[in-house]
Design an enzyme around this catalytic site. Structure first.
Site, short mmCIF file in Angstrom:
data_model
loop_
_atom_site.label_atom_id
_atom_site.label_comp_id
_atom_site.label_asym_id
_atom_site.label_seq_id
_atom_site.Cartn_x
_atom_site.Cartn_y
_atom_site.Cartn_z
N ASP A 33 0.86 -1.19 0.00
CA ASP A 33 0.00 0.00 0.00
C ASP A 33 0.90 1.25 0.00
O ASP A 33 1.73 1.41 0.91
CB ASP A 33 -0.88 -0.03 1.26
CG ASP A 33 -1.78 1.20 1.38
OD1 ASP A 33 -1.62 2.14 0.56
OD2 ASP A 33 -2.60 1.23 2.30
N GLU A 92 30.06 5.60 6.16
CA GLU A 92 29.97 4.18 6.48
C GLU A 92 29.83 3.38 5.18
O GLU A 92 29.56 2.19 5.22
CB GLU A 92 28.79 3.92 7.43
CG GLU A 92 27.47 4.43 6.94
CD GLU A 92 26.36 4.21 7.96
OE1 GLU A 92 25.90 5.21 8.50
OE2 GLU A 92 25.98 3.06 8.24
N CYS A 124 25.94 6.31 11.16
CA CYS A 124 25.41 7.63 10.79
C CYS A 124 25.89 8.74 11.73
O CYS A 124 25.65 9.92 11.47
CB CYS A 124 23.89 7.60 10.77
SG CYS A 124 23.24 6.25 9.81
N THR A 162 13.85 2.77 2.81
CA THR A 162 14.63 3.72 3.61
C THR A 162 16.04 3.89 3.05
O THR A 162 16.97 4.26 3.77
CB THR A 162 14.69 3.30 5.10
OG1 THR A 162 15.34 2.03 5.22
CG2 THR A 162 13.30 3.19 5.69
N SER A 180 16.71 -1.20 15.92
CA SER A 180 17.33 0.09 15.59
C SER A 180 16.39 1.24 15.94
O SER A 180 16.83 2.27 16.46
CB SER A 180 17.74 0.14 14.12
OG SER A 180 16.62 0.24 13.26
N HIS A 234 18.51 13.02 13.32
CA HIS A 234 18.98 12.14 12.25
C HIS A 234 17.73 11.51 11.64
O HIS A 234 16.88 10.98 12.37
CB HIS A 234 19.90 11.06 12.83
CG HIS A 234 20.14 9.93 11.88
ND1 HIS A 234 20.65 10.13 10.61
CD2 HIS A 234 19.91 8.59 11.99
CE1 HIS A 234 20.73 8.96 9.99
NE2 HIS A 234 20.29 8.01 10.81
N LYS A 269 8.67 10.61 15.58
CA LYS A 269 8.58 9.90 16.87
C LYS A 269 9.56 10.51 17.88
O LYS A 269 9.25 10.60 19.07
CB LYS A 269 8.88 8.42 16.68
CG LYS A 269 7.78 7.70 15.90
CD LYS A 269 8.05 6.22 15.82
CE LYS A 269 6.96 5.54 15.01
NZ LYS A 269 7.14 4.11 14.89
N ASN A 294 17.53 8.33 3.00
CA ASN A 294 18.60 8.32 4.00
C ASN A 294 19.95 8.58 3.34
O ASN A 294 20.26 7.98 2.31
CB ASN A 294 18.63 6.95 4.70
CG ASN A 294 19.39 6.99 6.02
OD1 ASN A 294 19.96 8.02 6.39
ND2 ASN A 294 19.37 5.88 6.73
N SER A 307 23.97 3.78 14.38
CA SER A 307 23.76 2.42 14.87
C SER A 307 25.07 1.79 15.34
O SER A 307 26.15 2.15 14.89
CB SER A 307 23.16 1.55 13.76
OG SER A 307 21.87 1.98 13.45
N1 CAA Z 1 -0.77 3.18 5.75
C1 CAA Z 1 -0.14 3.96 6.66
N2 CAA Z 1 0.83 3.47 7.49
C2 CAA Z 1 1.18 2.18 7.37
C3 CAA Z 1 0.57 1.32 6.44
C4 CAA Z 1 -0.46 1.87 5.61
N3 CAA Z 1 -1.09 1.13 4.69
N4 CAA Z 1 1.12 0.11 6.55
C5 CAA Z 1 2.06 0.18 7.53
N5 CAA Z 1 2.09 1.43 8.02
C6 CAA Z 1 2.96 1.97 9.07
C7 CAA Z 1 3.17 1.04 10.23
O1 CAA Z 1 2.09 1.13 11.15
C8 CAA Z 1 4.48 1.56 10.78
O2 CAA Z 1 4.23 2.74 11.50
P1 CAA Z 1 4.74 2.87 13.03
O3 CAA Z 1 6.24 2.73 12.97
O4 CAA Z 1 4.30 4.23 13.43
O5 CAA Z 1 4.11 1.76 13.78
C9 CAA Z 1 5.23 2.00 9.54
O6 CAA Z 1 4.26 2.11 8.50
C10 CAA Z 1 6.30 1.01 9.09
O7 CAA Z 1 5.66 -0.24 9.02
P2 CAA Z 1 6.43 -1.55 9.53
O8 CAA Z 1 7.01 -1.30 10.89
O9 CAA Z 1 5.54 -2.71 9.36
O10 CAA Z 1 7.58 -1.57 8.44
P3 CAA Z 1 8.67 -2.65 8.17
O11 CAA Z 1 8.68 -3.75 9.17
O12 CAA Z 1 8.50 -3.07 6.74
O13 CAA Z 1 10.08 -1.88 8.32
C11 CAA Z 1 11.73 -0.31 8.97
C12 CAA Z 1 10.25 -0.51 8.64
C13 CAA Z 1 12.07 -1.10 10.23
C14 CAA Z 1 11.99 1.16 9.19
C15 CAA Z 1 12.59 -0.85 7.78
O14 CAA Z 1 12.35 -0.07 6.64
C16 CAA Z 1 14.08 -0.86 8.07
O15 CAA Z 1 14.59 -1.83 8.64
N6 CAA Z 1 14.82 0.20 7.66
C17 CAA Z 1 16.26 0.28 7.88
C18 CAA Z 1 16.64 0.51 9.32
C19 CAA Z 1 16.39 1.92 9.79
O16 CAA Z 1 16.26 2.86 9.02
N7 CAA Z 1 16.36 2.08 11.12
C20 CAA Z 1 16.23 3.39 11.71
C21 CAA Z 1 16.98 3.53 13.00
S1 CAA Z 1 18.71 3.12 12.72
C22 CAA Z 1 19.39 4.58 12.20
O17 CAA Z 1 18.79 5.62 12.33
C23 CAA Z 1 20.73 4.53 11.56
C24 CAA Z 1 20.50 4.51 10.11
O18 CAA Z 1 20.41 5.55 9.45
C25 CAA Z 1 20.33 3.21 9.46
#
Ligand code: CAA
Length: 383
Positions: free
Chosen positions: A29, A79, A110, A151, A200, A232, A241, A274, A307
């Site tokens: 979606d 990185e 980062c 991301t 993370s 960041h 958040k 990112n 991280s």
């Molecule tokens: N409409 C609106 N929102 C929706 C939706 C829809 N149809 N379907 C899902 N969502 C929302 C979910 O509710 C969720 O929101 P919340 O976080 O507010 O609960 C959001 O979309 C993401 O959904 P999921 O959690 O199910 O997503 P996912 O499991 O596929 O993965 C992620 C999300 C963990 C960020 C993944 O993209 C990821 O691993 N990214 C890389 C790691 C990362 O960026 N981590 C950030 C912290 S680490 C850091 O900052 C260092 C760095 O730069 C890497």
């Protein structure tokens, strides 16, 4: 003595994918990417750009006859390094024609560019006439069709750190923390990061609270002292958040102000994705260019997270003429590419497999480009 950011610039490729289109192709979606993750476009870095060329392209306009001889330290934070020994700082100093400099690379995910700024600040405080070129450049790669894919992104931010800076004067105190956490890492020889996404997110928010509380205890300042809070931004929703964590400490009017400024601060990140080390500083540029309410003397809070994991909350104050120093970023001139072309470019990035390769760079009009590899040495060109 005031020390901080005197000049700043950002570079990314001129190509992007639309996140709705990516969602459709991945059978997701679109609102998950647009609202849930908070990203509308994602920069696509072509094989002819790597962290070295992006860093040089970002830094080029910051160096002129006025400061060229004063820059004596180049700190390159990344990185997505291209060599286990030679630093990206040495490569970029060569491309930029900076010879009488110390050049290094710094790494802590980062967080690297923030570490570089702190190092630069110490260097300038000991050598007040020195100027330091700090670069944060990365290509965020998690893999096609992975949870991390929406991301991704990439680009570089370059800054000149000096005394009596023209944009932002850094405050003395900050809150910082390190814990040995496996939330995101990239083993040697991996071109994609490995990540425990949920961990993370949790560590990012936990470290924000730890460092913000430490900062408040050290300085006696509160949320009322801040015009804006920057984060960041691996994706903009995580910054939302982070901001929520401080809004419950704010009055209603301060809450409105912080939310309004954060809208300005996330605008560019929402359209680029990112860029790891550079993300917080792209958000700073986004705030400077998209907010209508900033004034000299306003205090800006900054949360840096890398991280592995290191977090730091620090702050700075806008200086008198900051408006005259802003870079002109135009993300509207970029070209949208199909998902097929993005996947093709993703898979054809330069690999360190020893093969000689010559890249077609006819579509890349950037000043600094990667044109191939010969005898396991990256070949760069200035056009
Ligand atoms: N409409 C609106 N929102 C929706 C939706 C829809 N149809 N379907 C899902 N969502 C929302 C979910 O509710 C969720 O929101 P919340 O976080 O507010 O609960 C959001 O979309 C993401 O959904 P999921 O959690 O199910 O997503 P996912 O499991 O596929 O993965 C992620 C999300 C963990 C960020 C993944 O993209 C990821 O691993 N990214 C890389 C790691 C990362 O960026 N981590 C950030 C912290 S680490 C850091 O900052 C260092 C760095 O730069 C890497």
């Amino acid at each position: 003595m005031k020390i901080g950011i005197d000049r700043i610039n950002f570079f990314t490729s001129n190509q992007y994918v639309d996140m709705s289109e990516l969602a459709n192709v991945r059978n997701v979606d679109p609102n998950k990417y647009l609202i849930g993750i908070g990203q509308s476009k994602m920069a696509v870095i072509p094989p002819t750009q790597d962290v070295v060329t992006m860093g040089a392209n970002a830094a080029d306009v910051l160096i002129d006859n006025e400061n060229r001889d004063k820059i004596d330290f180049v700190i390159f934070a990344t990185e997505s390094g291209i060599d286990n020994s030679k630093s990206t700082g040495a490569y970029v100093s060569g491309l930029l024609g900076l010879k009488h400099v110390r050049s290094i690379e710094i790494k802590q995910a980062c967080y690297g560019a923030t570490a570089a700024i702190q190092l630069a600040k110490g260097h300038v405080s000991l050598n007040p006439n020195s100027q330091v070129l700090v670069i944060g450049a990365d290509i965020a790669r998690y893999g096609l069709n992975t949870a991390g894919e929406p991301t991704q992104g990439g680009g570089a931010v370059a800054m000149i750190i000096t005394k009596n800076p023209k944009i932002l004067s850094l405050d003395a105190d900050s809150g910082f923390v390190t814990e040995n956490v496996m939330d995101f890492w990239r083993p040697l020889n991996h071109s994609e990061a490995l990540v425990d996404g949920k961990t993370s997110q949790n560590v990012y928010l936990d470290f924000f609270n730890q460092t913000w509380n430490e900062y408040k205890n050290k300085t006696g300042l509160t949320v009322a002292d801040f015009k804006a809070m920057l984060y960041h931004l691996p994706y903009t929703k995580l910054g939302v958040k982070g901001l929520r964590e401080v809004l419950n400490e704010a009055t209603d009017s301060k809450k409105i102000e912080l939310e309004r400024e954060f809208e300005a601060a996330k605008k560019y990140n929402n359209q680029v994705g990112n860029l790891y080390t550079g993300s917080l500083y792209l958000s700073f540029i986004s705030l400077l260019e998209n907010s209508n309410d900033l004034e000299a003397g306003d205090r800006i809070g900054m949360y840096s997270y890398g991280s592995g994991a290191v977090g730091e909350f620090f702050s700075g104050t806008l200086t008198d003429n900051f408006k005259s120093q802003l870079p002109k970023i135009n993300l509207e001139e970029r070209v949208q590419v199909s998902i097929e072309l993005y996947e093709n470019m993703y898979q054809n990035h330069l690999k360190n497999d020893g093969a000689d390769i010559y890249l077609d760079y006819s579509n890349d009009k950037s000043k600094y480009i990667l044109i191939g590899s010969k005898n396991m040495q990256r070949q760069y060109s200035i056009q």
